[in-house]
Scaffold this active site. Structure first.
Site, PDB file in Angstrom:
ATOM      1  N   GLU A 174     -24.394  49.011  88.535  1.00  0.00           N
ATOM      2  CA  GLU A 174     -24.198  50.353  89.089  1.00  0.00           C
ATOM      3  C   GLU A 174     -25.028  51.459  88.430  1.00  0.00           C
ATOM      4  OE1 GLU A 174     -19.962  51.139  89.302  1.00  0.00           O
ATOM      5  OE2 GLU A 174     -19.670  49.540  90.768  1.00  0.00           O
ATOM      6  N   GLU A 291     -18.894  43.106  93.688  1.00  0.00           N
ATOM      7  CA  GLU A 291     -17.587  43.697  93.343  1.00  0.00           C
ATOM      8  C   GLU A 291     -16.934  44.204  94.613  1.00  0.00           C
ATOM      9  OE1 GLU A 291     -17.452  46.833  90.412  1.00  0.00           O
ATOM     10  OE2 GLU A 291     -18.664  45.716  88.967  1.00  0.00           O
TER      11      GLU A 291
HETATM   12  C1  BGC Z   1     -16.594  49.398  86.649  1.00  0.00           C
HETATM   13  C2  BGC Z   1     -15.151  49.347  86.288  1.00  0.00           C
HETATM   14  C3  BGC Z   1     -14.298  49.831  87.423  1.00  0.00           C
HETATM   15  C4  BGC Z   1     -14.660  49.139  88.691  1.00  0.00           C
HETATM   16  C5  BGC Z   1     -13.931  49.713  89.849  1.00  0.00           C
HETATM   17  C6  BGC Z   1     -16.797  48.597  87.875  1.00  0.00           C
HETATM   18  O1  BGC Z   1     -18.147  48.472  88.148  1.00  0.00           O
HETATM   19  O2  BGC Z   1     -17.362  48.870  85.626  1.00  0.00           O
HETATM   20  O3  BGC Z   1     -14.928  50.096  85.138  1.00  0.00           O
HETATM   21  O4  BGC Z   1     -12.954  49.547  87.144  1.00  0.00           O
HETATM   22  O5  BGC Z   1     -16.056  49.178  88.925  1.00  0.00           O
HETATM   23  O6  BGC Z   1     -14.052  51.094  89.857  1.00  0.00           O
END
Ligand code: BGC
Length: 352
Positions: A174, A291
């Site tokens: 990210e 993710e």
């Molecule tokens: C972050 C986390 C976060 C998640 C959802 C991830 O990429 O590293 O800290 O909980 O995204 O927001």
């Protein structure tokens, strides 16, 4: 004579057995090295090996492992494999375990810990993805931190050079802040060149700027390299997935937001994924949804509906995926009872 001979033979046999098992015990997690001449899978084949995965979040990307309540356990890898996942994404905060001045040496004890985690994945027949996660200074000061970021990758890449092809590198989680899309294109390309010096054949994962979502998909310039997988993160609708998230200001106001799976809600997700698919086909690159997940403060029925819909829509398009995350705030697994949350597990792996 006969008896003595047999005895000697038995003893010798036991000795050999002991030596073999002792040497295996000396390094029980050691994986077979991947040699240059051995066939390395391409990116499409590798993406199939990612398949259905899960993020081992809040462990090695915390400032120190344990700070955010998760210490990786051997049993986690076994449970993940047993539940039917094919891969784990292991987020890692290398920047907290390396010198701040040149040559930016990574702490060898931290390397040992990452080795352990990667080897646990591999010995459980799970594809392992390691990345650079939460490099906050880089997001704030890309020009200043660039040299250190590249030095980290130089070390990581050569350290894992001989690891099997089922270990994959993801350049950066990210990118955001000052590290905008234009700077990211240049930095990602440079980092990939650093990685390629020691890992000519390993598949590398690359995502978008602006938090890894789809808003800057069209800004991403892919490096000229045939061994890449494209990754994106999907947390839409954000007010639903991040309701009550302590790290998102104002998110308490979203508590109670549901996801019903209405035609319109589903269409939003389908359209987003169609866009990714069209883009990826144009660029001849496989896609990994690295993710997605809904925080534990959302109601379970909505979480299950959303999670299952997103996972199936990804699969329909040939995207591999990794749920965010294993056993923390979004957790599909309850570390207190050492049990899966059955509804979430089933949403991810319907056979289970
Ligand atoms: C972050 C986390 C976060 C998640 C959802 C991830 O990429 O590293 O800290 O909980 O995204 O927001």
């Amino acid at each position: 004579m006969k008896r003595i001979g047999k005895n000697v033979f038995v003893r010798l046999f036991v000795l050999v057995l002991l030596t073999v098992s002792l040497s295996a015990c000396a390094n029980p997690t050691q994986q077979k090295e991947q040699s240059e001449s051995e066939a390395w899978p391409g990116s499409a084949q590798t993406n199939v090996l990612i398949g259905r995965g899960i993020n081992l979040g809040n462990a090695l990307e915390a400032p120190n492992e344990g700070d955010w309540g998760v210490v990786l356990q051997e049993s986690y890898f076994r449970e993940i494999k047993k539940a039917g996942f094919q891969s784990v994404r292991i987020p890692i905060r290398w920047s907290a375990h390396a010198q701040s001045v040149s040559p930016y040496t990574i702490d060898p004890r931290f390397f040992d810990r990452v080795d352990w985690a990667v080897n646990q994945a591999l010995r459980n027949d799970l594809t392992a993805i390691i990345n650079v996660h939460h490099y906050e200074a880089l997001y704030q000061n890309p020009q200043q931190e660039k040299e250190r970021f590249l030095a980290l990758w130089r070390q990581i890449a050569s350290h894992f050079q001989k690891f099997p092809s089922r270990l994959l590198f993801e350049i950066l989680n990210e990118p955001h802040g000052q590290l905008n899309a234009q700077l990211w294109n240049v930095l990602a390309d440079t980092a990939l060149k650093v990685i390629r010096r020691s890992n000519a054949h390993r598949v590398v994962i690359i995502g978008t700027a602006n938090w890894g979502g789809l808003s800057s998909l069209d800004d991403l310039q892919l490096p000229d390299d045939s061994l890449l997988i494209f990754t994106f993160h999907y947390y839409e609708p954000f007010h639903f997935t991040h309701q009550g998230a302590e790290w998102v200001e104002g998110s308490d106001a979203w508590l109670g937001t549901t996801w019903e799976g209405s035609a319109a809600e589903k269409q939003t997700i389908r359209s987003a994924f169609d866009r990714v698919q069209t883009w990826a086909e144009r660029h001849h690159i496989p896609v990994f949804l690295g993710e997605f997940g809904a925080y534990g403060k959302a109601d379970m029925d909505s979480r299950v509906r959303w999670t299952s819909f997103v996972a199936r829509e990804a699969e329909r398009r040939g995207f591999s995926w990794a749920y965010w995350e294993f056993c923390s705030g979004f957790g599909a697994y309850d570390p207190n009872t050492n049990q899966w949350r059955p509804e979430l597990l089933h949403a991810l792996i319907p056979e289970n």
